[in-house]
Design a protein around this motif. Structure first.
Motif, PDB file in Angstrom:
ATOM      1  N   LYS A   5       0.545  -1.317  -0.064  1.00 50.32           N
ATOM      2  CA  LYS A   5      -0.228   0.005  -0.175  1.00 50.32           C
ATOM      3  C   LYS A   5       1.015   1.298  -0.006  1.00 50.32           C
ATOM      4  O   LYS A   5       1.985   1.119   0.389  1.00 50.32           O
ATOM      5  CB  LYS A   5      -1.052   0.048   1.278  1.00 50.32           C
ATOM      6  N   VAL A   6       0.249   2.279  -0.511  1.00 52.34           N
ATOM      7  CA  VAL A   6       1.037   3.520  -0.588  1.00 52.34           C
ATOM      8  C   VAL A   6       1.661   4.049   0.829  1.00 52.34           C
ATOM      9  O   VAL A   6       2.911   4.175   0.923  1.00 52.34           O
ATOM     10  CB  VAL A   6       0.086   4.546  -1.220  1.00 52.34           C
ATOM     11  N   ASP A   7       1.136   3.742   1.881  1.00 54.39           N
ATOM     12  CA  ASP A   7       1.492   4.324   3.267  1.00 54.39           C
ATOM     13  C   ASP A   7       2.648   3.361   3.610  1.00 54.39           C
ATOM     14  O   ASP A   7       3.264   3.538   4.898  1.00 54.39           O
ATOM     15  CB  ASP A   7       0.545   4.508   4.339  1.00 54.39           C
ATOM     16  N   GLN A   8       3.091   2.338   2.997  1.00 54.04           N
ATOM     17  CA  GLN A   8       3.916   1.296   3.328  1.00 54.04           C
ATOM     18  C   GLN A   8       5.417   1.977   2.675  1.00 54.04           C
ATOM     19  O   GLN A   8       6.471   1.131   2.704  1.00 54.04           O
ATOM     20  CB  GLN A   8       4.022  -0.020   3.066  1.00 54.04           C
ATOM     21  N   LEU A   9       5.449   2.832   2.036  1.00 53.00           N
ATOM     22  CA  LEU A   9       6.464   3.177   1.152  1.00 53.00           C
ATOM     23  C   LEU A   9       7.622   3.870   2.063  1.00 53.00           C
ATOM     24  O   LEU A   9       7.021   4.820   2.630  1.00 53.00           O
ATOM     25  CB  LEU A   9       6.044   4.019  -0.255  1.00 53.00           C
TER      26      LEU A   9
ATOM     27  N   GLY B 299      -3.321   6.605   1.154  1.00 59.62           N
ATOM     28  CA  GLY B 299      -2.510   7.785   0.935  1.00 59.62           C
ATOM     29  C   GLY B 299      -2.309   8.137  -0.521  1.00 59.62           C
ATOM     30  O   GLY B 299      -2.647   7.217  -1.470  1.00 59.62           O
ATOM     31  N   THR B 300      -1.596   8.936  -0.602  1.00 57.01           N
ATOM     32  CA  THR B 300      -1.041   9.433  -2.124  1.00 57.01           C
ATOM     33  C   THR B 300       0.484   9.676  -2.144  1.00 57.01           C
ATOM     34  O   THR B 300       0.938   9.895  -1.081  1.00 57.01           O
ATOM     35  CB  THR B 300      -1.818  10.615  -2.651  1.00 57.01           C
ATOM     36  N   ILE B 301       1.019   9.829  -3.540  1.00 53.78           N
ATOM     37  CA  ILE B 301       2.502  10.089  -3.650  1.00 53.78           C
ATOM     38  C   ILE B 301       2.595  10.678  -5.012  1.00 53.78           C
ATOM     39  O   ILE B 301       1.796  10.091  -5.825  1.00 53.78           O
ATOM     40  CB  ILE B 301       3.368   8.885  -3.284  1.00 53.78           C
ATOM     41  N   VAL B 302       3.811  11.404  -5.142  1.00 54.70           N
ATOM     42  CA  VAL B 302       3.846  12.166  -6.477  1.00 54.70           C
ATOM     43  C   VAL B 302       4.605  10.831  -7.258  1.00 54.70           C
ATOM     44  O   VAL B 302       5.684  10.300  -6.692  1.00 54.70           O
ATOM     45  CB  VAL B 302       4.654  13.228  -6.299  1.00 54.70           C
TER      46      VAL B 302
ATOM     47  N   GLY C  30      14.228  16.347  -0.670  1.00 54.30           N
ATOM     48  CA  GLY C  30      14.070  15.654   0.375  1.00 54.30           C
ATOM     49  C   GLY C  30      12.648  15.161   0.679  1.00 54.30           C
ATOM     50  O   GLY C  30      12.068  15.079   1.756  1.00 54.30           O
ATOM     51  N   SER C  31      11.896  15.004  -0.353  1.00 51.81           N
ATOM     52  CA  SER C  31      10.607  14.405  -0.678  1.00 51.81           C
ATOM     53  C   SER C  31      10.482  13.320  -1.305  1.00 51.81           C
ATOM     54  O   SER C  31      11.368  12.987  -2.320  1.00 51.81           O
ATOM     55  CB  SER C  31       9.570  15.244  -0.791  1.00 51.81           C
TER      56      SER C  31
ATOM     57  N   SER D 218       4.267  12.553  -0.216  1.00 50.81           N
ATOM     58  CA  SER D 218       5.519  13.447  -0.935  1.00 50.81           C
ATOM     59  C   SER D 218       5.686  14.748  -0.133  1.00 50.81           C
ATOM     60  O   SER D 218       6.516  15.621  -0.582  1.00 50.81           O
ATOM     61  CB  SER D 218       5.020  13.567  -2.357  1.00 50.81           C
ATOM     62  N   LEU D 219       4.483  15.248   0.622  1.00 53.90           N
ATOM     63  CA  LEU D 219       4.699  16.225   1.313  1.00 53.90           C
ATOM     64  C   LEU D 219       5.621  16.002   2.594  1.00 53.90           C
ATOM     65  O   LEU D 219       5.870  17.123   3.228  1.00 53.90           O
ATOM     66  CB  LEU D 219       3.181  16.869   1.838  1.00 53.90           C
ATOM     67  N   VAL D 220       5.774  14.921   2.969  1.00 49.33           N
ATOM     68  CA  VAL D 220       6.625  14.631   4.291  1.00 49.33           C
ATOM     69  C   VAL D 220       8.161  14.958   3.751  1.00 49.33           C
ATOM     70  O   VAL D 220       8.613  14.256   2.818  1.00 49.33           O
ATOM     71  CB  VAL D 220       6.524  13.347   4.634  1.00 49.33           C
TER      72      VAL D 220
END
Length: 141
Positions: free
Chosen positions: A14-18, A68-71, A100-101, A129-131
Motif C-alpha cells: 500500500k502507498v503508506d508502506q513506502l 494515501g497518495t504520492i507523486v 527531501g521528499s 510526498s509532502l513529508v
C-alpha cells in the motif's frame, strides 16, 4: 535438464508502506492528477541523433490508494498512461528522493499496466510526498 526458475508471486504493498530509498514495490494505484513538467530535447548542449529525434517528456502525477497518495514521476511513454481516473499496477517501482521528499518512479526494470478500475477511493489527505526527509549521517564509534 535445468528447470526454469519459479516466479515469485508479487507482494502488493500500500502507498503508506513506502519508505525512502526502497525499491521493488508492486502496487495498485489510481491516478488523481497529471501535469507535464518539461520536455528536454538534449542534455548539456550536446546534440545526439537519439535526443534530437525523441525529446524526453516528464510529468508529475499524483497517484494513490485508500491509504494515501504520492507523486509519481512519469517519463516518456509512461506519460500517456497517466490519465486521471485510470487504475494502474506499478511493478518493480522505486522511491527516488527529490528535494527531501519521496517520489515514486518506474524505470526500465519495471512495468506499468493499465488494469480494471479499482473499487477503492483514494485518500488524498495523506500525501507522502509532502513529508520532508533529512539525510542524517550516523557515525559509529
Amino acid at each position: 535438464m535445468a528447470t526454469p526458475a519459479a516466479k515469485r508471486k508479487p507482494v502488493f504493498v500500500k502507498v503508506d508502506q513506502l519508505k525512502p530509498g526502497t525499491s521493488g514495490h508492486t502496487l495498485t494505484v489510481k491516478v488523481v492528477s497529471s501535469k507535464p513538467v518539461k520536455t528536454v530535447s538534449n542534455r548539456g548542449g550536446r546534440t545526439s541523433m537519439l535526443a534530437a529525434a525523441r525529446p524526453s517528456r516528464i510529468a508529475e502525477c499524483l497517484v494513490g490508494d485508500e491509504t494515501g497518495t504520492i507523486v509519481f514521476t512519469a517519463r516518456n511513454e509512461q506519460v500517456e498512461l497517466m490519465k486521471p481516473g485510470s487504475t494502474l499496477i506499478l511493478r518493480n517501482a522505486k522511491i527516488d528522493m527529490f528535494k527531501g521528499s519521496m517520489r515514486l518512479a518506474v524505470d526500465k526494470w519495471g512495468r506499468i499496466e493499465v488494469t480494471e478500475p479499482a473499487t477503492f477511493e483514494v485518500t488524498e489527505d495523506n500525501n507522502l510526498s509532502l513529508v520532508e526527509y533529512e539525510l542524517v549521517n550516523v557515525v559509529e564509534e
